[in-house]
Design a protein around this motif. Sequence first.
Motif, PDB file in Angstrom:
ATOM      1  N   LYS A  43     -30.421 -16.316 -30.110  1.00 32.74           N
ATOM      2  CA  LYS A  43     -30.754 -15.607 -28.871  1.00 32.74           C
ATOM      3  C   LYS A  43     -31.040 -14.140 -29.174  1.00 32.74           C
ATOM      4  CE  LYS A  43     -28.000 -18.501 -25.729  1.00 32.74           C
ATOM      5  NZ  LYS A  43     -26.880 -18.516 -24.741  1.00 32.74           N
ATOM      6  N   LYS A  44     -31.960 -13.586 -28.387  1.00 27.04           N
ATOM      7  CA  LYS A  44     -32.289 -12.157 -28.429  1.00 27.04           C
ATOM      8  C   LYS A  44     -32.726 -11.724 -29.824  1.00 27.04           C
ATOM      9  CE  LYS A  44     -29.875  -9.330 -25.874  1.00 27.04           C
ATOM     10  NZ  LYS A  44     -28.766  -8.542 -25.308  1.00 27.04           N
ATOM     11  N   VAL A  45     -33.577 -12.550 -30.446  1.00 26.33           N
ATOM     12  CA  VAL A  45     -34.184 -12.204 -31.728  1.00 26.33           C
ATOM     13  C   VAL A  45     -35.676 -11.997 -31.461  1.00 26.33           C
ATOM     14  CG1 VAL A  45     -34.532 -12.868 -34.128  1.00 26.33           C
ATOM     15  CG2 VAL A  45     -32.478 -13.627 -32.928  1.00 26.33           C
ATOM     16  N   VAL A  46     -36.159 -10.773 -31.696  1.00 22.75           N
ATOM     17  CA  VAL A  46     -37.509 -10.399 -31.260  1.00 22.75           C
ATOM     18  C   VAL A  46     -38.300  -9.765 -32.394  1.00 22.75           C
ATOM     19  CG1 VAL A  46     -36.689 -10.044 -28.903  1.00 22.75           C
ATOM     20  CG2 VAL A  46     -36.779  -8.108 -30.483  1.00 22.75           C
ATOM     21  N   ASP A  68     -39.507  -0.043 -32.768  1.00 17.74           N
ATOM     22  CA  ASP A  68     -40.023  -0.361 -31.435  1.00 17.74           C
ATOM     23  C   ASP A  68     -39.820  -1.847 -31.174  1.00 17.74           C
ATOM     24  OD1 ASP A  68     -41.402  -0.711 -29.083  1.00 17.74           O
ATOM     25  OD2 ASP A  68     -43.393  -0.443 -29.968  1.00 17.74           O
ATOM     26  N   VAL A  69     -39.023  -2.176 -30.129  1.00 20.53           N
ATOM     27  CA  VAL A  69     -38.767  -3.576 -29.782  1.00 20.53           C
ATOM     28  C   VAL A  69     -39.277  -3.880 -28.381  1.00 20.53           C
ATOM     29  CG1 VAL A  69     -36.810  -3.872 -31.337  1.00 20.53           C
ATOM     30  CG2 VAL A  69     -36.431  -2.985 -29.016  1.00 20.53           C
ATOM     31  N   GLY A  70     -40.289  -3.106 -27.944  1.00 16.04           N
ATOM     32  CA  GLY A  70     -40.882  -3.358 -26.641  1.00 16.04           C
ATOM     33  C   GLY A  70     -40.120  -2.747 -25.487  1.00 16.04           C
ATOM     34  N   ILE A  91     -38.393  -8.774 -38.135  1.00 18.74           N
ATOM     35  CA  ILE A  91     -37.536  -9.584 -37.264  1.00 18.74           C
ATOM     36  C   ILE A  91     -36.334  -8.731 -36.872  1.00 18.74           C
ATOM     37  CG2 ILE A  91     -36.187 -11.700 -37.083  1.00 18.74           C
ATOM     38  CD1 ILE A  91     -37.902 -12.798 -39.426  1.00 18.74           C
ATOM     39  N   VAL A  92     -36.087  -8.586 -35.582  1.00 18.10           N
ATOM     40  CA  VAL A  92     -34.991  -7.740 -35.095  1.00 18.10           C
ATOM     41  C   VAL A  92     -34.023  -8.581 -34.264  1.00 18.10           C
ATOM     42  CG1 VAL A  92     -34.356  -5.714 -33.730  1.00 18.10           C
ATOM     43  CG2 VAL A  92     -36.497  -5.722 -35.032  1.00 18.10           C
ATOM     44  N   PRO A 149     -44.497  -6.321 -30.521  1.00 13.08           N
ATOM     45  CA  PRO A 149     -43.086  -5.895 -30.423  1.00 13.08           C
ATOM     46  C   PRO A 149     -42.454  -6.337 -29.110  1.00 13.08           C
ATOM     47  CG  PRO A 149     -44.434  -4.117 -31.280  1.00 13.08           C
ATOM     48  CD  PRO A 149     -45.393  -5.187 -30.841  1.00 13.08           C
ATOM     49  N   GLY A 150     -41.244  -6.846 -29.202  1.00 14.75           N
ATOM     50  CA  GLY A 150     -40.509  -7.308 -28.024  1.00 14.75           C
ATOM     51  C   GLY A 150     -40.657  -8.776 -27.755  1.00 14.75           C
ATOM     52  N   ASP A 151     -41.689  -9.447 -28.313  1.00 16.81           N
ATOM     53  CA  ASP A 151     -41.848 -10.886 -28.118  1.00 16.81           C
ATOM     54  C   ASP A 151     -40.756 -11.645 -28.887  1.00 16.81           C
ATOM     55  OD1 ASP A 151     -44.042 -10.504 -26.583  1.00 16.81           O
ATOM     56  OD2 ASP A 151     -45.509 -11.265 -28.038  1.00 16.81           O
TER      57      ASP A 151
END
Length: 805
Positions: A43-46, A68-70, A91-92, A149-151
């Motif tokens: 979960k919550k890997v963007v 930048d993660v969106g 990968i964040v 970013p953020g997807d």
Amino acid sequence: MRISTTWLRDYLKLDIPADELAEKIERTAVEVDGVIRPSEGLKKVVVGHVLTCEPHPDSDHLHVCQVDVGEAEPLQIVCGAPNVAAGEKVIVALPNSWIGGHTKIKKSKMRGVPSNGMLCALDELGFDEKLVPKEVADGIFILPDDATPGDPVFSYLGMDDEIIDMSVTPNRGDMLSMNGTAHELAAIYDQQPMMSKVDLHEDAATMAADELSVEVTADEHDVPMYKMRLIKNVTIKPSPLWLQIRIWNAGMRPINNVVDATNYILMQYGQPLHAFDFDQLNDGQINVRLAKAGEHLTTLDGEDRELLASDLLICSGDQPICLAGTMGGLATEVTDQTTTIALEGAVFDAVKIRKTAHNHDLHSEASMRYERGIDHGMTATALDAAAAMIAELGDGQVASGMVSGRDEDVQPTTVTIDLARINHVLGTELSLDTVSDIFKRLDFPTVVADETFTVTVPSRRWDIHIPADLIEEIARLYGYDNLPATLPTGQPTIGKLNETQQVIRDSRKLMESAGLTQAISYSLTTETKAKAFALHASDVTKLDFPMSSERTTLRLSLVSGLLDDLAYNNARKEHNVALYEEGRVFYSQPEQVRPKEIEHIAGAITGSMVQKSWGVAEQPVDFFQIKGIVAGYLKSLALQDAVSYVATADHPEMHPGRTADIYVGDQLVGFVGEVHPTTAKAYKIRETYVFELDLTALIALPKARQQYQPISKFPSITRDVAMLIDDDVTNATVVALINKKGGAHLRQVQLFDVYNGSHVPAGKKSLAYTLTYQDQNATLVDDDVTTAFEKVLTALTDELGAEIR
């Protein structure tokens, strides 16, 4: 075989949940181990975009990154990966996210610097380390530049796929490929699969045959087909991400564009291929032959392997460069310096490959497919497809022509079957149209004439040869659940145990009632242990391919296995152990094809069978205790002939002074006694007593009739006799003589004292017996007993030289 549902949809229109699809495959085709969802639990890997990357002020390997993660503001994340840099898409794992291993990522400080998340490597998302590309094995994974970013990151890594893990049976090797699985599902769901076409462009200026020569000297049965192509001016580089995703979702590690292309075609067509560095060949020469005993080859895993004469080899000149169908050689490995590829596509004998893989412990994706069979009609197509793909991914050119060392005329199989036979076997009333439709769904061209089907089976289904195979296909696709269920007809028989089964079951009960616990040991053991304690002379039966060095030979006795069990218990401080085993031993003679299986029963006792308690001391087991167990068991069998025990020194593993052979009449049926101290020491056990009986022989021996006899209502009379007798006269001899001369009313002879200490002459011993007399029909008269007793005393004196005391 791992089947990507995303890849499957390139062939078929399958708007079906993966679990339902897996259940249909298992019900109709092959077993399914499960459905794998790589993103499950994450979960919550963007996607993140590294804006800046600065060295950590208090570390020589950490970096402080603005990512930048969106969101409105970038996150500050501390990362220790050596390949992190500004401008990369990564990968964040956000704060409070879940990654592989059910690990939660929280905000933290690393050497005093706040870190709001984590930059992830593939293995940190749950990827098997063996599947991670080597170039990013020690760092984070770099996503493509077009990642937003953020997807959620899962679609970029193929982790949103659902993978069906099939356990393919040996007869369905066709399903070890995407094409084969697509054909199967097309038949199940009545669709027409959309197979990809090979788009091969050859360079007319270069002829492969001018630079590459292939010779096959191995037998045609071992190598029915061998073909090669040449691809020039190839640039070795990492594969595009879409190809890497398909490779690792299939359970393989991406290597480079050439190796990944061969693995992709392997998964697509089920045809193993191998790429050689052409510049490392000896003048472009390829020779396929059997290995010479003692030859060596260093395989791609870096192991130097001594070859066997049964191994198929690919050679350049006379130098081995590849174990055919199993693993390539290190000398011709495709590296970053490779520019020209010699690509092999071949068919090898399944038995040869299986033996090579077993002998060298090299079980690869290629060998697995060769062992189960491949589509001989698709080898050239797969070779063309791989050559085209390598040229496209490596910016190379495919030389004109395919070089063949040996070719095979592959023809489809024709099978004829009639409708009546199908319905008779399946118990159905299928119509011509129904059966014809099933063959159409299977894509088997069929001609129908007078309710007879002439079916042409394509080479991709090499498992179908006879009418019974077609009946199985009809049953599968018609649906096993749709076949009518009928009860068997005829006179029912009452199930019961036969004589052998009943004796075996009763034997177990008797042994357990005597205080022994059942043990089950391996039928396979070492050759030395297999020969030990053998009741009869026999050759040993060895396995050609044993599981281990401890399981090479079929046993000739049960005792050695029981001693292993005792040693296991003794090593764990259990010193009072009484075990028995009923099982088979395997006698073999030179003229026999298979060993003869004989039922035996054996026991082993060490320590005491009487548990220590208040007022009761432990009593170590002795010869007479285990002999009593054997005697009681043999009495229960109601044998017609007399049982006798004869002292023996013929068993080298047994104590020569405390061992007896057991005879029923004149037939040897077993032995009982103490294990030789040397043998006990070798097994690391204490003083131990054992027995072993030939149960098959005992069951076959004639039995006496057992009749009920009422207990006498009349009193018994006893007489005691003590005597001096020679040391070499046995108790059995004395008892036999007393019973012979004791008369009709003698019921029991019981030895109650043995003495050979002081006041007894040398070479003599004192024995004392109680003789019990009883009449079933009347009260005995003392004079009658005295007369019978006097006859016994006279016989003891005259025949055995006894001195009555």
